[in-house]
Design an enzyme around this catalytic site. Structure first.
Site, mmCIF file in Angstrom:
data_model
loop_
_atom_site.group_PDB
_atom_site.id
_atom_site.type_symbol
_atom_site.label_atom_id
_atom_site.label_comp_id
_atom_site.label_asym_id
_atom_site.label_seq_id
_atom_site.Cartn_x
_atom_site.Cartn_y
_atom_site.Cartn_z
ATOM 1 C CD GLU A 44 -1.306 0.737 3.728
ATOM 2 O OE1 GLU A 44 -1.618 2.119 3.349
ATOM 3 O OE2 GLU A 44 -1.441 0.046 4.607
ATOM 4 C CE LYS A 178 0.212 2.575 14.582
ATOM 5 N NZ LYS A 178 0.274 2.733 13.201
HETATM 6 N N1 PSU Z 1 -3.301 1.553 10.821
HETATM 7 C C1 PSU Z 1 -2.202 1.663 10.875
HETATM 8 N N2 PSU Z 1 -1.489 2.681 9.934
HETATM 9 C C2 PSU Z 1 -1.747 2.844 8.917
HETATM 10 C C3 PSU Z 1 -3.121 2.774 8.706
HETATM 11 C C4 PSU Z 1 -3.890 2.276 9.542
HETATM 12 O O1 PSU Z 1 -1.390 1.040 11.994
HETATM 13 O O2 PSU Z 1 -1.348 3.421 8.055
HETATM 14 C C5 PSU Z 1 -3.709 3.335 7.348
HETATM 15 C C6 PSU Z 1 -4.154 2.025 6.388
HETATM 16 O O3 PSU Z 1 -3.945 2.629 5.066
HETATM 17 C C7 PSU Z 1 -5.528 1.640 6.717
HETATM 18 C C8 PSU Z 1 -6.249 3.201 6.767
HETATM 19 O O4 PSU Z 1 -6.290 0.986 5.620
HETATM 20 O O5 PSU Z 1 -5.164 3.750 7.554
HETATM 21 C C9 PSU Z 1 -7.470 2.926 7.744
HETATM 22 O O6 PSU Z 1 -8.446 4.340 7.539
HETATM 23 P P1 PSU Z 1 -9.479 4.469 8.004
HETATM 24 O O7 PSU Z 1 -9.602 4.067 9.526
HETATM 25 O O8 PSU Z 1 -9.920 5.655 7.887
HETATM 26 O O9 PSU Z 1 -10.397 3.311 7.087
#
Ligand code: PSU
Ligand code: MN
Length: 323
Positions: A44, A178
């Protein structure tokens, strides 16, 4: 009549493939590997544009690709550049993602808009899964997935990553989720949606910065071969959707649980105070946690991604042998 019916199906399918082609730009070495059935690993780009500071972000992205090559697989970092879904980036493009300020966070909802407008987007786990699937890549390595946020019973904040995992056939190797998230509710949600969650060499879902979350996974695999066989069997059975393989950070790079818990608690309360919502929530929390823990968390973050790259490449190699 039957011939006519088949023609309609074939024609519709062909048309769809043609339409997709005009949006996709697959790097020649990646296209070649895919054509030959060689192992390919998707990566990604949110982690590059939003996840780490320059120059560590670009340096890490390049090293991750090298780790995957050394393990005998082809890396394909995915992003949207000037409205094209790029499958595989060159050094210049990685550098651009790591330095430019016009890169939008792109999840499932955002793809059509960003592409139609010819904009740049860093793909989340959900969007990277979609793009990987369109290109025919089945194994994807990242740091951590999105999930059910703490307090989601009030905010409804559940990452689109989880829905994507229930429908798109790409396996995600990560270091768990996390604890800015509610890990227990994230696992409940994945269970409801029929998404298998496995620990790699562990019975627990790792909590990204730390090896332990206190929540057991459904399954445990100790070898890449076992993981690959499970993924293949699921799809052979026609069970659509991805799979989460949680790979814990190596012990020597693990963070102190009390340090990280304290930073997360503070970041969460600041987000609430400031009324942060929607797609801003995760980047805000990640950024604050990073600032509050200083350089240590960045070092851990980098090391866990390297570790995932090695395991993901091994799984891709085993998976390619099964086809
Ligand atoms: N969690 C992490 N690092 C990240 C992300 C999540 O520890 O970089 C990023 C990833 O790209 C994940 C996105 O798909 O955040 C999720 O965002 P949201 O919660 O807005 O869906
Ligand atoms: Mn959200």
């Amino acid at each position: 009549m039957l011939v006519c019916f088949l023609e309609v199906i074939i024609f519709t399918h062909y048309n769809h493939a043609m339409e997709i082609d005009k949006y996709l730009d697959i790097k020649p070495e990646v296209a070649k590997a895919l054509k030959e059935g060689a192992p390919v690993v998707a990566l990604e780009s949110t982690i590059i544009s939003h996840g780490m500071p320059y120059p560590k972000n670009v340096e890490t992205a390049k090293n991750v690709e090298q780790i995957i090559r050394d393990a005998g697989a082809m890396p394909a970092t995915i992003a949207i550049l000037e409205g094209k879904i790029k499958i595989g980036l060159d050094d210049k493009e990685l550098e651009y993602l790591g330095t430019a300020t016009d890169i939008e966070k792109a999840s499932r909802r955002d793809l059509g808009h960003i592409i139609a407008k010819g904009l740049n987007g860093a793909t989340t786990v959900a969007a990277t899964m979609i793009a990987a699937d369109l290109a025919g890549i089945k194994i994807f390595v990242t740091g951590g997935i999105g999930g059910v946020h703490r307090g989601a019973e009030k905010t409804f904040d559940i990452s689109a990553d989880l829905q994507e995992l229930s429908k798109t056939n790409v396996a995600v190797i990560c270091a768990g989720a996390k604890s800015i998230l509610d890990i227990g509710l994230t696992l409940e949600y994945l269970e409801t949606m029929g998404v298998p969650v496995a620990g790699f060499g562990t019975d627990e879902l790792p909590a990204f910065y730390t090896r332990h979350s206190g929540f057991n996974t459904d399954f445990r695999y100790d070898t890449a071969k076992e993981a690959a066989a499970s993924i293949k069997t699921k799809w052979d059975l026609g069970l659509n959707g991805g799979m989460v393989i949680g790979n814990p950070v190596p012990e020597k790079f693990e963070m102190d649980k009390s340090v990280i818990d304290k930073a997360i608690a503070q970041a969460l309360s600041e987000a609430e105070e400031k009324g942060i919502k929607g797609k801003e929530t995760t980047p805000f929390l990640l950024d604050r946690v990073k600032q509050l823990t200083g350089g240590d968390s960045l070092e851990t973050n980098i090391e866990l991604v390297f570790n995932n790259a090695k395991v993901g490449a091994d799984i891709a190699v085993e998976f390619s042998k099964l086809k």
